[in-house]
Each structure stands twice: as C-alpha cells, then as structure tokens.
Design a protein around this motif. Structure first.
Motif, PDB file in Angstrom:
ATOM      1  N   ALA A 142      -6.747 -26.962 -20.227  1.00  0.00           N
ATOM      2  CA  ALA A 142      -6.905 -26.083 -19.067  1.00  0.00           C
ATOM      3  C   ALA A 142      -5.535 -25.550 -18.667  1.00  0.00           C
ATOM      4  O   ALA A 142      -4.535 -26.240 -18.845  1.00  0.00           O
ATOM      5  N   PRO A 143      -5.504 -24.339 -18.110  1.00  0.00           N
ATOM      6  CA  PRO A 143      -4.212 -23.768 -17.721  1.00  0.00           C
ATOM      7  C   PRO A 143      -3.494 -24.592 -16.655  1.00  0.00           C
ATOM      8  O   PRO A 143      -2.283 -24.725 -16.689  1.00  0.00           O
ATOM      9  N   ASP A 144      -4.256 -25.167 -15.738  1.00  0.00           N
ATOM     10  CA  ASP A 144      -3.630 -25.925 -14.657  1.00  0.00           C
ATOM     11  C   ASP A 144      -4.675 -26.853 -14.040  1.00  0.00           C
ATOM     12  O   ASP A 144      -5.649 -26.393 -13.464  1.00  0.00           O
ATOM     13  N   PHE A 145      -4.475 -28.146 -14.166  1.00  0.00           N
ATOM     14  CA  PHE A 145      -5.443 -29.106 -13.619  1.00  0.00           C
ATOM     15  C   PHE A 145      -5.363 -29.230 -12.102  1.00  0.00           C
ATOM     16  O   PHE A 145      -6.120 -29.958 -11.498  1.00  0.00           O
ATOM     17  N   LYS A 146      -4.433 -28.517 -11.486  1.00  0.00           N
ATOM     18  CA  LYS A 146      -4.322 -28.552 -10.028  1.00  0.00           C
ATOM     19  C   LYS A 146      -5.365 -27.650  -9.369  1.00  0.00           C
ATOM     20  O   LYS A 146      -5.674 -27.831  -8.197  1.00  0.00           O
ATOM     21  N   GLU A 147      -5.901 -26.686 -10.120  1.00  0.00           N
ATOM     22  CA  GLU A 147      -6.914 -25.787  -9.561  1.00  0.00           C
ATOM     23  C   GLU A 147      -8.226 -26.540  -9.367  1.00  0.00           C
ATOM     24  O   GLU A 147      -8.623 -27.352 -10.198  1.00  0.00           O
ATOM     25  N   ILE A 148      -8.905 -26.255  -8.274  1.00  0.00           N
ATOM     26  CA  ILE A 148     -10.147 -26.949  -7.911  1.00  0.00           C
ATOM     27  C   ILE A 148     -11.187 -26.888  -9.033  1.00  0.00           C
ATOM     28  O   ILE A 148     -11.821 -27.892  -9.342  1.00  0.00           O
ATOM     29  N   PHE A 149     -11.363 -25.726  -9.638  1.00  0.00           N
ATOM     30  CA  PHE A 149     -12.373 -25.575 -10.695  1.00  0.00           C
ATOM     31  C   PHE A 149     -12.123 -26.564 -11.825  1.00  0.00           C
ATOM     32  O   PHE A 149     -13.029 -27.248 -12.283  1.00  0.00           O
ATOM     33  N   PHE A 150     -10.871 -26.640 -12.291  1.00  0.00           N
ATOM     34  CA  PHE A 150     -10.542 -27.510 -13.414  1.00  0.00           C
ATOM     35  C   PHE A 150     -10.582 -28.983 -13.016  1.00  0.00           C
ATOM     36  O   PHE A 150     -10.896 -29.840 -13.839  1.00  0.00           O
ATOM     37  N   GLN A 151     -10.285 -29.281 -11.758  1.00  0.00           N
ATOM     38  CA  GLN A 151     -10.398 -30.668 -11.294  1.00  0.00           C
ATOM     39  C   GLN A 151     -11.848 -31.133 -11.370  1.00  0.00           C
ATOM     40  O   GLN A 151     -12.135 -32.237 -11.828  1.00  0.00           O
ATOM     41  N   GLY A 152     -12.774 -30.271 -10.925  1.00  0.00           N
ATOM     42  CA  GLY A 152     -14.193 -30.621 -10.984  1.00  0.00           C
ATOM     43  C   GLY A 152     -14.673 -30.775 -12.410  1.00  0.00           C
ATOM     44  O   GLY A 152     -15.423 -31.705 -12.741  1.00  0.00           O
ATOM     45  N   LEU A 153     -14.243 -29.864 -13.275  1.00  0.00           N
ATOM     46  CA  LEU A 153     -14.616 -29.925 -14.689  1.00  0.00           C
ATOM     47  C   LEU A 153     -14.095 -31.211 -15.319  1.00  0.00           C
ATOM     48  O   LEU A 153     -14.824 -31.916 -16.027  1.00  0.00           O
ATOM     49  N   LEU A 154     -12.847 -31.523 -15.032  1.00  0.00           N
ATOM     50  CA  LEU A 154     -12.234 -32.728 -15.571  1.00  0.00           C
ATOM     51  C   LEU A 154     -12.964 -33.982 -15.088  1.00  0.00           C
ATOM     52  O   LEU A 154     -13.237 -34.891 -15.870  1.00  0.00           O
ATOM     53  N   ARG A 155     -13.318 -34.015 -13.810  1.00  0.00           N
ATOM     54  CA  ARG A 155     -14.059 -35.171 -13.269  1.00  0.00           C
ATOM     55  C   ARG A 155     -15.386 -35.365 -13.994  1.00  0.00           C
ATOM     56  O   ARG A 155     -15.763 -36.478 -14.347  1.00  0.00           O
ATOM     57  N   ARG A 156     -16.115 -34.264 -14.237  1.00  0.00           N
ATOM     58  CA  ARG A 156     -17.400 -34.359 -14.933  1.00  0.00           C
ATOM     59  C   ARG A 156     -17.212 -34.816 -16.382  1.00  0.00           C
ATOM     60  O   ARG A 156     -17.973 -35.639 -16.880  1.00  0.00           O
ATOM     61  N   TYR A 157     -16.203 -34.274 -17.055  1.00  0.00           N
ATOM     62  CA  TYR A 157     -15.926 -34.686 -18.430  1.00  0.00           C
ATOM     63  C   TYR A 157     -15.593 -36.176 -18.487  1.00  0.00           C
ATOM     64  O   TYR A 157     -16.100 -36.905 -19.341  1.00  0.00           O
ATOM     65  N   ILE A 158     -14.730 -36.617 -17.604  1.00  0.00           N
ATOM     66  CA  ILE A 158     -14.337 -38.028 -17.581  1.00  0.00           C
ATOM     67  C   ILE A 158     -15.545 -38.922 -17.325  1.00  0.00           C
ATOM     68  O   ILE A 158     -15.744 -39.931 -17.997  1.00  0.00           O
ATOM     69  N   ALA A 159     -16.374 -38.542 -16.369  1.00  0.00           N
ATOM     70  CA  ALA A 159     -17.566 -39.337 -16.048  1.00  0.00           C
ATOM     71  C   ALA A 159     -18.480 -39.472 -17.266  1.00  0.00           C
ATOM     72  O   ALA A 159     -18.975 -40.563 -17.565  1.00  0.00           O
ATOM     73  N   GLN A 160     -18.680 -38.365 -17.992  1.00  0.00           N
ATOM     74  CA  GLN A 160     -19.542 -38.403 -19.181  1.00  0.00           C
ATOM     75  C   GLN A 160     -18.928 -39.254 -20.291  1.00  0.00           C
ATOM     76  O   GLN A 160     -19.624 -40.013 -20.951  1.00  0.00           O
ATOM     77  N   CYS A 161     -17.628 -39.111 -20.475  1.00  0.00           N
ATOM     78  CA  CYS A 161     -16.962 -39.891 -21.523  1.00  0.00           C
ATOM     79  C   CYS A 161     -17.013 -41.386 -21.222  1.00  0.00           C
ATOM     80  O   CYS A 161     -17.231 -42.196 -22.116  1.00  0.00           O
ATOM     81  N   ILE A 162     -16.837 -41.746 -19.964  1.00  0.00           N
ATOM     82  CA  ILE A 162     -16.932 -43.152 -19.569  1.00  0.00           C
ATOM     83  C   ILE A 162     -18.360 -43.653 -19.804  1.00  0.00           C
ATOM     84  O   ILE A 162     -18.561 -44.753 -20.313  1.00  0.00           O
ATOM     85  N   LYS A 163     -19.321 -42.817 -19.472  1.00  0.00           N
ATOM     86  CA  LYS A 163     -20.730 -43.182 -19.621  1.00  0.00           C
ATOM     87  C   LYS A 163     -21.084 -43.521 -21.072  1.00  0.00           C
ATOM     88  O   LYS A 163     -21.796 -44.483 -21.335  1.00  0.00           O
ATOM     89  N   VAL A 164     -20.568 -42.732 -22.021  1.00  0.00           N
ATOM     90  CA  VAL A 164     -20.887 -42.967 -23.429  1.00  0.00           C
ATOM     91  C   VAL A 164     -19.810 -43.771 -24.163  1.00  0.00           C
ATOM     92  O   VAL A 164     -19.955 -44.086 -25.331  1.00  0.00           O
ATOM     93  N   GLY A 165     -18.728 -44.106 -23.450  1.00  0.00           N
ATOM     94  CA  GLY A 165     -17.711 -44.993 -24.019  1.00  0.00           C
ATOM     95  C   GLY A 165     -16.769 -44.346 -25.022  1.00  0.00           C
ATOM     96  O   GLY A 165     -16.401 -44.972 -26.008  1.00  0.00           O
ATOM     97  N   ILE A 166     -16.388 -43.091 -24.796  1.00  0.00           N
ATOM     98  CA  ILE A 166     -15.433 -42.448 -25.694  1.00  0.00           C
ATOM     99  C   ILE A 166     -14.221 -41.955 -24.889  1.00  0.00           C
ATOM    100  O   ILE A 166     -14.345 -41.645 -23.713  1.00  0.00           O
ATOM    101  N   PRO A 167     -13.054 -41.870 -25.541  1.00  0.00           N
ATOM    102  CA  PRO A 167     -11.876 -41.366 -24.833  1.00  0.00           C
ATOM    103  C   PRO A 167     -11.915 -39.846 -24.716  1.00  0.00           C
ATOM    104  O   PRO A 167     -12.666 -39.183 -25.424  1.00  0.00           O
ATOM    105  N   LEU A 168     -11.103 -39.322 -23.845  1.00  0.00           N
ATOM    106  CA  LEU A 168     -10.988 -37.873 -23.653  1.00  0.00           C
ATOM    107  C   LEU A 168      -9.509 -37.521 -23.613  1.00  0.00           C
ATOM    108  O   LEU A 168      -8.751 -38.138 -22.869  1.00  0.00           O
ATOM    109  N   TRP A 169      -9.104 -36.554 -24.420  1.00  0.00           N
ATOM    110  CA  TRP A 169      -7.728 -36.085 -24.404  1.00  0.00           C
ATOM    111  C   TRP A 169      -7.651 -34.817 -23.584  1.00  0.00           C
ATOM    112  O   TRP A 169      -8.447 -33.903 -23.773  1.00  0.00           O
ATOM    113  N   CYS A 170      -6.707 -34.768 -22.671  1.00  0.00           N
ATOM    114  CA  CYS A 170      -6.521 -33.599 -21.813  1.00  0.00           C
ATOM    115  C   CYS A 170      -5.107 -33.061 -21.984  1.00  0.00           C
ATOM    116  O   CYS A 170      -4.168 -33.819 -22.156  1.00  0.00           O
TER     117      CYS A 170
END
Length: 110
Positions: A70-98
């Motif tokens: 993402a261009p900048d994780f400080k922007e609200i849109f990307f923060q929300g996207l990142l939170r959802r990605y992290i939640a899904q990755c934790i749910k299925v037990g895989i790492p996420l590279w950002c």
C-alpha cells in the motif's frame, strides 16, 4: 536483549559437521547415516531449533504467503484493509507480508 535463533549453521558448528549434513538430517535424507540424523535431531530439539519459514521460502523460490503493498498504511482506508487481511490470516493460520513503496525504497539502498 534479544536471543538469536538457533540456525543450521550453529548446529553444524556444535556438531562439527557441515550445514548441508544438518539440513539433510532434519529432513531424513537417506544419504545421512541414522546415527548422524539422531545426533542432529537430538541437539536441534534440546536447543529449541525451529526451521525459518522465510529461509525455506527463499530456498524454494516461492513463499506462498500473501502480501499487501500500500502507498501509505497511515491512511484510514489502508488501515481498515490491513486489519481485515490480518484478521483473515490469523483465522487460517498463515503469515502476511506488508510493505509500502517508502519502506521498499529505504530497504533498497541499505
């Protein structure tokens, strides 16, 4: 103070053998004697060795790990996207590279 992880190189040094022999012992390669495999596995367990998923991914040339750039994780849109990605990755037990172009540019010049 951070504790350095136990690596194949450390195990090989302690055992007085090659890194390749240690690696092959841990994967039960037939070219390594049972005695050596046992010694390597025993020491690895005692020292708390854990294979590095990053090292394995580089060795294979494929991580199979999802990433988010993402261009900048400080922007609200990307923060929300990142939170959802992290939640899904934790749910299925895989790492996420950002990463972001800012981080990539800094790392490129190191």
């Amino acid at each position: 103070m951070a504790v350095e992880p136990i690596t194949l190189k450390i195990l090989a040094y302690i055992l007085g053998t090659s890194i390749s022999a240690v690696s092959r012992s841990l994967t039960d390669h037939k070219s390594i004697s049972l005695k050596t495999r046992f010694r390597v596995k025993d020491l690895a367990e005692k020292m708390g060795y854990w294979p590095s998923p990053v090292a394995r991914a580089f060795k294979k040339g494929n991580t199979s790990i999802p990433g988010l750039i993402a261009p900048d994780f400080k922007e609200i849109f990307f923060q929300g996207l990142l939170r959802r990605y992290i939640a899904q990755c934790i749910k299925v037990g895989i790492p996420l590279w950002c990463s972001s172009p800012k981080i990539a540019k800094i790392q490129k010049w190191r």
